[in-house]
Design a protein around this motif. Structure first.
Motif, PDB file in Angstrom:
ATOM      1  N   ASP A 124      35.959   3.876 -26.454  1.00 22.41           N
ATOM      2  CA  ASP A 124      36.093   2.890 -25.378  1.00 22.41           C
ATOM      3  C   ASP A 124      35.373   3.405 -24.134  1.00 22.41           C
ATOM      4  N   THR A 126      36.474   3.764 -21.333  1.00 20.59           N
ATOM      5  CA  THR A 126      37.356   4.580 -20.495  1.00 20.59           C
ATOM      6  C   THR A 126      37.597   5.977 -21.067  1.00 20.59           C
ATOM      7  N   ALA A 131      33.412   7.626 -19.543  1.00 18.72           N
ATOM      8  CA  ALA A 131      33.664   7.386 -18.125  1.00 18.72           C
ATOM      9  C   ALA A 131      32.836   8.319 -17.247  1.00 18.72           C
ATOM     10  N   LYS A 135      30.674   6.014 -14.763  1.00 18.83           N
ATOM     11  CA  LYS A 135      31.100   5.785 -13.370  1.00 18.83           C
ATOM     12  C   LYS A 135      29.935   5.839 -12.380  1.00 18.83           C
ATOM     13  N   ASP A 195      35.883   1.190 -11.015  1.00 16.50           N
ATOM     14  CA  ASP A 195      36.538   0.753 -12.246  1.00 16.50           C
ATOM     15  C   ASP A 195      35.472   0.535 -13.314  1.00 16.50           C
ATOM     16  N   SER A 197      36.001  -0.540 -16.383  1.00 13.41           N
ATOM     17  CA  SER A 197      36.462  -1.425 -17.453  1.00 13.41           C
ATOM     18  C   SER A 197      35.433  -2.493 -17.810  1.00 13.41           C
TER      19      SER A 197
END
Length: 249
Positions: A124, A126, A131, A135, A195, A197
């Motif tokens: 995923d 995240t 990440a 990010k 975020d 996501s």
């Protein structure tokens, strides 16, 4: 440019843009398209071996024979542009277009610039690895919106908290705070609030199969090549994974 062409003949491609990243880091707006026209025309003249008028002074490549390739030095010049005026200029003075996110019609060469991460099956956005890579890339949207219209950052996921963090920095050096670590990490004290996501939508991120499908769509839309950017702490892994997706050797 001349030195690189001498070291690796035929492999160099050169791209020009109005300077969002570099200019924003100085608290300035991008350069005008008129400045872009002047600069590219000057560079092309120098590469041809011509004498170019630069800010009222006459300039020329002055390397002695044998130190650089003979002029003219023929390297493709591409220009980044999003709006119709910029793309018209690219069509006029450049050898092709660099387009962000998606292709544009009417160019023999249209290089689409994307940034993202190749997810492993079952991974995923995240996950700690993803990440870390994503990010800084998702944060580019926050940086860009802040530079053009700070209030618009609030429309992004967790944007209000990000903007509030930025506004706690001294106004005179706020741009330095925002762009520290730009496109590299989240060390500026604000981008940790980003975020990820929506990273699949906001960046070129997905599983290998998902990205192959996206590449197919980009090619069908007129892309002749991809400029792939990434981030995080394992860039080699990212580039090797993308090379596998794109079928490169």
């Amino acid at each position: 440019m001349a030195t690189l062409e001498q070291i690796a003949p035929g492999r160099l491609m050169v791209g020009f843009g109005t300077g969002f990243t570099g200019r924003a880091g100085m608290g300035k707006k991008p350069l005008s398209l008129a400045s872009m026209r002047t600069h590219i025309v000057q560079v092309k003249a120098l590469l041809r071996g011509d004498v170019a008028d630069i800010d009222g002074g006459l300039a020329q490549i002055l390397a002695s024979d044998g130190w650089l390739p003979d002029r003219p030095i023929d390297v493709p010049i591409y220009m980044a542009g999003q709006g119709p005026t910029a793309r018209a200029l690219a069509r006029e003075i450049a050898d092709g277009l660099i387009s962000l996110g998606g292709p544009a019609e009417g160019f023999d060469t249209c290089l689409v610039s994307v940034s993202g991460s190749v997810l492993d099956d079952g991974e995923d956005v995240t996950s700690p690895r993803a990440a870390a890579a994503l990010k800084p890339l998702v944060a580019l949207a926050y940086h860009h919106r802040y530079t053009t219209d700070p209030e618009s950052v609030k429309a992004l996921p967790n944007g209000e908290a990000w903007l509030a963090s930025v506004e706690r920095a001294d106004e005179n050096v706020r741009h330095l705070s925002v762009h520290r670590g730009h496109n590299l990490d989240i060390s500026n004290g604000h981008d940790a609030l980003v975020d990820v996501s929506a990273a699949k939508r906001m960046t070129f991120t997905g599983t290998r199969e998902e990205l192959r499908e996206r590449l197919t769509r980009l090619e069908a839309g007129g892309a002749t090549g991809i400029i792939f950017g990434t981030s995080g702490y394992d860039v080699e892994r990212e580039l090797r994974a993308y090379a596998e997706v794109a079928g490169l050797r």
